[in-house]
Design an enzyme around this catalytic site. Structure first.
Site, PDB file in Angstrom:
ATOM      1  N   GLU A   1       8.284  14.325 117.227  1.00 59.53           N
ATOM      2  CA  GLU A   1       7.265  14.969 116.380  1.00 59.53           C
ATOM      3  C   GLU A   1       6.336  13.952 115.722  1.00 59.53           C
ATOM      4  O   GLU A   1       5.281  14.321 115.196  1.00 59.53           O
ATOM      5  CB  GLU A   1       7.935  15.818 115.294  1.00 59.53           C
ATOM      6  CG  GLU A   1       8.634  17.058 115.844  1.00 59.53           C
ATOM      7  CD  GLU A   1       9.430  17.822 114.790  1.00 59.53           C
ATOM      8  OE1 GLU A   1       9.865  18.942 115.083  1.00 59.53           O
ATOM      9  OE2 GLU A   1       9.634  17.309 113.670  1.00 59.53           O
TER      10      GLU A   1
ATOM     11  N   HIS B   1      14.766  12.002 114.175  1.00 56.07           N
ATOM     12  CA  HIS B   1      15.858  12.977 114.108  1.00 56.07           C
ATOM     13  C   HIS B   1      16.155  13.538 115.486  1.00 56.07           C
ATOM     14  O   HIS B   1      15.286  13.586 116.351  1.00 56.07           O
ATOM     15  CB  HIS B   1      15.613  14.089 113.092  1.00 56.07           C
ATOM     16  CG  HIS B   1      14.436  15.010 113.298  1.00 56.07           C
ATOM     17  ND1 HIS B   1      13.134  14.586 113.340  1.00 56.07           N
ATOM     18  CD2 HIS B   1      14.380  16.364 113.423  1.00 56.07           C
ATOM     19  CE1 HIS B   1      12.328  15.627 113.474  1.00 56.07           C
ATOM     20  NE2 HIS B   1      13.060  16.734 113.541  1.00 56.07           N
TER      21      HIS B   1
ATOM     22  N   HIS C   1       8.757  18.095 108.163  1.00 53.06           N
ATOM     23  CA  HIS C   1       9.003  19.522 107.906  1.00 53.06           C
ATOM     24  C   HIS C   1      10.461  19.784 108.300  1.00 53.06           C
ATOM     25  O   HIS C   1      10.905  19.270 109.324  1.00 53.06           O
ATOM     26  CB  HIS C   1       8.066  20.392 108.740  1.00 53.06           C
ATOM     27  CG  HIS C   1       8.264  20.244 110.215  1.00 53.06           C
ATOM     28  ND1 HIS C   1       7.273  19.860 111.084  1.00 53.06           N
ATOM     29  CD2 HIS C   1       9.358  20.413 111.007  1.00 53.06           C
ATOM     30  CE1 HIS C   1       7.745  19.799 112.300  1.00 53.06           C
ATOM     31  NE2 HIS C   1       9.020  20.132 112.298  1.00 53.06           N
TER      32      HIS C   1
ATOM     33  N   HIS D   1       7.952  25.701 117.192  1.00 48.76           N
ATOM     34  CA  HIS D   1       9.356  25.514 117.607  1.00 48.76           C
ATOM     35  C   HIS D   1       9.889  26.698 118.398  1.00 48.76           C
ATOM     36  O   HIS D   1      11.045  27.075 118.267  1.00 48.76           O
ATOM     37  CB  HIS D   1      10.241  25.304 116.386  1.00 48.76           C
ATOM     38  CG  HIS D   1       9.962  24.060 115.596  1.00 48.76           C
ATOM     39  ND1 HIS D   1       8.864  23.927 114.788  1.00 48.76           N
ATOM     40  CD2 HIS D   1      10.633  22.881 115.514  1.00 48.76           C
ATOM     41  CE1 HIS D   1       8.875  22.722 114.219  1.00 48.76           C
ATOM     42  NE2 HIS D   1       9.937  22.078 114.645  1.00 48.76           N
TER      43      HIS D   1
HETATM   44  C1  DHB Z   1      15.418  20.104 111.194  1.00 44.45           C
HETATM   45  C2  DHB Z   1      14.306  19.289 111.485  1.00 44.45           C
HETATM   46  C3  DHB Z   1      13.199  19.829 112.156  1.00 44.45           C
HETATM   47  O1  DHB Z   1      12.092  19.103 112.497  1.00 44.45           O
HETATM   48  C4  DHB Z   1      13.180  21.167 112.513  1.00 44.45           C
HETATM   49  O2  DHB Z   1      12.070  21.650 113.095  1.00 44.45           O
HETATM   50  C5  DHB Z   1      14.298  21.974 112.250  1.00 44.45           C
HETATM   51  C6  DHB Z   1      15.398  21.438 111.593  1.00 44.45           C
HETATM   52  C7  DHB Z   1      16.596  19.564 110.455  1.00 44.45           C
HETATM   53  O3  DHB Z   1      16.713  18.341 110.257  1.00 44.45           O
HETATM   54  O4  DHB Z   1      17.432  20.375 110.028  1.00 44.45           O
HETATM   55 FE    FE Z   2      10.662  20.257 113.722  1.00 48.36          FE
END
Ligand code: DHB
Ligand code: FE
Length: 283
Positions: free
Chosen positions: A239, A192, A12, A59
């Site tokens: 996550e 990420h 997401h 979040h």
């Molecule tokens: C991004 C990734 C995420 O899991 C999130 O919650 C908010 C932003 C991103 O890569 O921009």
């Molecule tokens: Fe996220």
């Protein structure tokens, strides 16, 4: 009894909502991500689940740093979307499946998970985007039960604990006195990191090994502490705990094996290595 027909894991990212809103699915930047979904749409058209149990992480919308449950289960008749504002501007509320919510809550507490129950719950992009990606039409055809796992404020639940939670949720679904078909969804990951010195960190080798492990050796990632998983996948890549819970829900004592329906992996969308994996239990 209810039928647990399979599980889907997807990344997401709020910007996905913006791309959907602007119709950018075929844009060269977005196509490698959106092109992963049609085989999963076909599978959903065949299997037609009535209800979705959504493992996701809030979040900072419904829970902020002042009150942060480790595990929270929604028990609302409907869930309003609210978000940071980077995504789809407005979404109608999503329908809840209250009877399954309480079936899951009772099972989890019966198995000694100390959860928070939420009869009111706002949901953010992590809950809404997978639904929009999997059912792109105007009306969402499935009712939902959101299961929220804390990945935003330490201490985080261990991979082992999330696996056990997923297993218990799977038990609850299969024991639900209903003729409905249920799918489990995991929303999050893969690697990420949005902030700090390692912002932009992506680990393709680890991601692919993790995706593969969900088929060949599903408890593989439970050997790692949350700190080790953050090192390997990034602060937000943690996550991936949702993927573990989803996979665990598909394991029964009698049949722990699953079959891969489809997978996709693409780097990057925004700051994230995106993954998609659809699984169904072997009979
Ligand atoms: C991004 C990734 C995420 O899991 C999130 O919650 C908010 C932003 C991103 O890569 O921009
Ligand atoms: Fe996220």
């Amino acid at each position: 009894m209810a039928q647990l027909i399979g599980g889907i894991a997807t990344s997401h990212i709020p910007a996905i909502g913006g791309a959907i809103h602007k119709g950018l699915q075929k844009d060269p930047y977005w196509a490698p991500f959106f092109d992963g979904f049609p085989p999963v749409h076909d599978w959903l058209a065949r299997t037609r689940p009535d209800v979705v149990v959504m493992f996701y992480n809030d979040h900072g919308l419904n829970f902020f740093l002042d009150k942060m449950p480790t595990f929270a289960v929604g028990a609302a008749a409907q869930y309003e979307n609210a978000d940071e504002g980077w995504g789809i501007p407005t979404l109608p509320p999503f329908r809840g499946e209250v009877d399954l919510s309480w079936q899951i809550i009772n099972t989890l507490v019966g198995q000694e998970f100390d959860i928070t129950t939420c009869q009111e719950m706002l949901v953010d992009h992590a809950c809404t985007l997978p639904l929009k990606l999997l059912w792109p039409g105007d009306a969402c055809p499935v009712a939902i039960v959101p299961v929220c796992i804390n990945t935003v404020q330490f201490p985080l639940p261990s991979a082992k604990r999330c696996y056990a939670l997923g297993k218990a949720v799977g038990d609850a679904i299969r024991a639900w006195d209903s003729d409905k078909k249920v799918a489990v969804i995991a929303s999050g990951g893969l690697s990420h990191q949005l902030d700090g010195e390692r912002a932009g960190f992506i680990n393709k080798g680890f991601d692919l090994q993790f995706m593969d492990s969900l088929l060949s050796n599903p408890e593989w990632a439970t050997q790692f502490s949350t700190t080790e998983l953050v090192r390997k996948a990034g602060t937000q890549g943690i996550e991936l705990l949702m993927w573990l819970a989803m996979r665990a829900a598909l394991s029964t004592g009698a049949s722990p094996a699953v079959r891969k329906v489809h997978s996709n992996y693409h780097i990057p969308i925004s700051n994230t290595a995106t993954g998609l994996l659809a699984l169904e239990p072997c009979d």
